[in-house]
Design an enzyme around this catalytic site. Structure first.
Site, PDB file in Angstrom:
ATOM      1  N   LYS A 198     -65.891 -37.369  -7.215  1.00 38.26           N
ATOM      2  CA  LYS A 198     -64.956 -36.250  -7.111  1.00 38.26           C
ATOM      3  C   LYS A 198     -63.559 -36.815  -6.949  1.00 38.26           C
ATOM      4  O   LYS A 198     -63.328 -37.688  -6.113  1.00 38.26           O
ATOM      5  CB  LYS A 198     -65.288 -35.334  -5.926  1.00 38.26           C
ATOM      6  CG  LYS A 198     -64.313 -34.156  -5.825  1.00 38.26           C
ATOM      7  CD  LYS A 198     -64.681 -33.182  -4.721  1.00 38.26           C
ATOM      8  CE  LYS A 198     -64.284 -33.711  -3.359  1.00 38.26           C
ATOM      9  NZ  LYS A 198     -64.450 -32.685  -2.308  1.00 38.26           N
ATOM     10  N   HIS A 227     -58.126 -21.594   4.904  1.00 38.33           N
ATOM     11  CA  HIS A 227     -58.985 -21.114   3.814  1.00 38.33           C
ATOM     12  C   HIS A 227     -60.457 -21.431   4.059  1.00 38.33           C
ATOM     13  O   HIS A 227     -61.335 -20.601   3.832  1.00 38.33           O
ATOM     14  CB  HIS A 227     -58.516 -21.761   2.502  1.00 38.33           C
ATOM     15  CG  HIS A 227     -59.386 -21.481   1.322  1.00 38.33           C
ATOM     16  ND1 HIS A 227     -59.397 -20.270   0.666  1.00 38.33           N
ATOM     17  CD2 HIS A 227     -60.305 -22.259   0.679  1.00 38.33           C
ATOM     18  CE1 HIS A 227     -60.264 -20.316  -0.323  1.00 38.33           C
ATOM     19  NE2 HIS A 227     -60.829 -21.494  -0.349  1.00 38.33           N
ATOM     20  N   ASN A 240     -56.267 -20.559  16.758  1.00 34.14           N
ATOM     21  CA  ASN A 240     -55.541 -21.233  15.685  1.00 34.14           C
ATOM     22  C   ASN A 240     -54.129 -21.532  16.178  1.00 34.14           C
ATOM     23  O   ASN A 240     -53.550 -20.732  16.925  1.00 34.14           O
ATOM     24  CB  ASN A 240     -55.482 -20.337  14.438  1.00 34.14           C
ATOM     25  CG  ASN A 240     -54.985 -21.095  13.218  1.00 34.14           C
ATOM     26  OD1 ASN A 240     -55.658 -21.987  12.720  1.00 34.14           O
ATOM     27  ND2 ASN A 240     -53.809 -20.748  12.733  1.00 34.14           N
ATOM     28  N   SER A 293     -56.405 -29.654  10.098  1.00 27.78           N
ATOM     29  CA  SER A 293     -55.867 -30.922   9.588  1.00 27.78           C
ATOM     30  C   SER A 293     -55.098 -31.649  10.686  1.00 27.78           C
ATOM     31  O   SER A 293     -54.116 -32.339  10.416  1.00 27.78           O
ATOM     32  CB  SER A 293     -54.965 -30.665   8.372  1.00 27.78           C
ATOM     33  OG  SER A 293     -53.940 -29.731   8.698  1.00 27.78           O
ATOM     34  N   MET A 346     -65.120 -30.604  11.304  1.00 26.16           N
ATOM     35  CA  MET A 346     -65.150 -30.517   9.848  1.00 26.16           C
ATOM     36  C   MET A 346     -63.777 -30.629   9.210  1.00 26.16           C
ATOM     37  O   MET A 346     -63.618 -30.402   8.016  1.00 26.16           O
ATOM     38  CB  MET A 346     -65.787 -29.178   9.428  1.00 26.16           C
ATOM     39  CG  MET A 346     -67.151 -28.909  10.034  1.00 26.16           C
ATOM     40  SD  MET A 346     -68.391 -30.158   9.642  1.00 26.16           S
ATOM     41  CE  MET A 346     -68.468 -30.014   7.863  1.00 26.16           C
ATOM     42  N   THR A 359     -59.991 -32.110   7.853  1.00 24.14           N
ATOM     43  CA  THR A 359     -59.599 -33.095   6.850  1.00 24.14           C
ATOM     44  C   THR A 359     -59.745 -34.510   7.382  1.00 24.14           C
ATOM     45  O   THR A 359     -59.231 -34.844   8.446  1.00 24.14           O
ATOM     46  CB  THR A 359     -58.133 -32.864   6.433  1.00 24.14           C
ATOM     47  OG1 THR A 359     -57.962 -31.508   6.047  1.00 24.14           O
ATOM     48  CG2 THR A 359     -57.756 -33.770   5.280  1.00 24.14           C
ATOM     49  N   ASP A 360     -60.446 -35.366   6.629  1.00 23.83           N
ATOM     50  CA  ASP A 360     -60.692 -36.733   7.085  1.00 23.83           C
ATOM     51  C   ASP A 360     -59.806 -37.730   6.364  1.00 23.83           C
ATOM     52  O   ASP A 360     -59.769 -37.777   5.134  1.00 23.83           O
ATOM     53  CB  ASP A 360     -62.167 -37.095   6.883  1.00 23.83           C
ATOM     54  CG  ASP A 360     -63.056 -36.355   7.863  1.00 23.83           C
ATOM     55  OD1 ASP A 360     -63.037 -36.726   9.042  1.00 23.83           O
ATOM     56  OD2 ASP A 360     -63.722 -35.398   7.443  1.00 23.83           O
ATOM     57  N   LYS A 395     -56.677 -38.902  11.451  1.00 27.28           N
ATOM     58  CA  LYS A 395     -57.062 -37.517  11.742  1.00 27.28           C
ATOM     59  C   LYS A 395     -57.738 -37.436  13.095  1.00 27.28           C
ATOM     60  O   LYS A 395     -58.406 -38.370  13.560  1.00 27.28           O
ATOM     61  CB  LYS A 395     -57.970 -36.953  10.657  1.00 27.28           C
ATOM     62  CG  LYS A 395     -59.413 -37.464  10.644  1.00 27.28           C
ATOM     63  CD  LYS A 395     -60.393 -36.713  11.537  1.00 27.28           C
ATOM     64  CE  LYS A 395     -60.628 -35.306  11.056  1.00 27.28           C
ATOM     65  NZ  LYS A 395     -61.709 -34.672  11.891  1.00 27.28           N
ATOM     66  N   GLY A 398     -68.490 -34.094  10.109  1.00 28.72           N
ATOM     67  CA  GLY A 398     -68.671 -33.917   8.677  1.00 28.72           C
ATOM     68  C   GLY A 398     -67.506 -34.537   7.927  1.00 28.72           C
ATOM     69  O   GLY A 398     -66.442 -33.926   7.806  1.00 28.72           O
TER      70      GLY A 398
END
Length: 320
Positions: free
Chosen positions: A67, A137, A159, A199, A219, A221-222, A226, A291
């Site tokens: 990907k 999202h 959030n 993120s 979960m 952004t890796d 991060k 993840g």
């Protein structure tokens, strides 16, 4: 080569099919039938974007490929989602490219499926309160996937930009659960399962926030640097991930590892739990699943969607 456009994905790949594909590939990884290639992920110095490649080979399913894509945080000004990607599959017998598949929705579905797999295998049986950290999202996909595998009675969420919490409220209403916006200390104390999907580069959920038997799915952004969780929280939990090396280098466990609070042997591949080779939660008070998003997940869902697209006449054949 078969091309499956992004616009066709929603009518082909269901969340249930994504869950089955991801659970199966995690098991294949644990049995040695599938392996990931080293990840390339870099800041490109333009639009604050992170771009890279994730790939691998699943011998059991004969999925070979990668990907390509990443995270463009300024895409909202262009009316685009932040994550952009395309999956390329290759014939493992010949090396010829066999498919190009729109990867945006597939990424969202496979990411949500991974946390749902972790909830199925690691969450406390009595879990009834779902906590959501982040309202971007991906958060809606995460909540829907969690609700399919858990017996949640309510959702609480936080959030950094409170005005975005309407997404969590609307998603909870869609699946028939009450929602309440709370501060992080209360979220950590009340939630039985916590999904963090941000993120962030500094910890949001602190060690002192989390009380009682809890499962956390980190979960976000890796990439290098991060961080969503307090390293002290990581150090006192039983740790699981999709890919150990990736988690310790660019994932949530990189900080606790760098500080010497955990070692490689403290982290277990979740595939071992799926195959019955590890007890999973056992008597642990807190479990964490990191993840990191491995290439094999993308190949698994892309391979499935190509077959569905061909069966339904939605794949376009292109000679190259």
């Amino acid at each position: 080569m078969w091309v499956v456009p992004e616009a066709e994905i929603a009518g082909l790949m269901t969340p249930e099919a994504a869950f089955d594909a991801v659970e199966a590939v995690f098991a294949a990884m644990a049995s040695g039938e599938a392996y990931n290639f080293p990840v390339v992920r870099e800041a490109i110095g333009h639009e604050d974007a992170l771009y890279g490649f994730k790939g691998g080979f699943d011998k059991s399913a004969l999925n070979l490929g990668l990907k390509a894509g990443g995270y463009w945080p300024n895409n909202q000004k262009r009316d685009l989602i932040n994550h952009q990607s395309t999956v390329f599959l290759f014939d493992p017998d010949t090396g010829r490219v066999s498919a190009a598949v729109g990867g945006n929705l597939l990424t969202a579905l496979r990411t949500a499926a991974a946390s749902a797999v972790s909830i199925k295998h690691l969450a406390p049986e009595e879990a009834r309160v779902l906590g959501m950290i982040g309202a971007g999202h991906q958060s809606a996909f995460q909540m829907r996937a969690a609700a399919r595998v858990g017996q949640f009675e309510r959702v609480i969420g936080w959030n950094p930009h409170p005005e975005m919490l309407i997404r969590l409220a609307d998603t909870a209403a869609e699946i028939g659960l009450p929602f309440e916006a709370v501060e992080l200390p209360r979220l950590g104390a009340e939630a039985d399962v916590i999904i963090s999907i941000t993120s962030a580069f500094e910890p949001l959920l602190m060690d002192g926030h989390v009380k009682g038997r809890t499962h956390i799915a980190a979960m976000g952004t890796d990439t290098r640097g991060k961080q969503e969780l307090d390293p002290a929280l990581v150090a006192r939990a039983r740790l699981f991930t999709d890919e150990i090396a990736q988690s310790l280098s660019i994932g949530e466990f990189q900080h606790a590892s760098a500080a010497g609070n955990i070692s490689n042997s403290d982290v277990t591949a979740i595939g071992r739990v799926i195959t019955g080779d590890h007890e999973g939660r056992g008597d642990a008070e807190i479990t964490i699943f990191d993840g990191t998003g491995v290439g094999l997940q993308d190949l698994a869902v892309a391979g499935a969607v190509v077959e569905l697209a061909r069966q339904q006449g939605k794949a376009v054949k292109v000679e190259i």
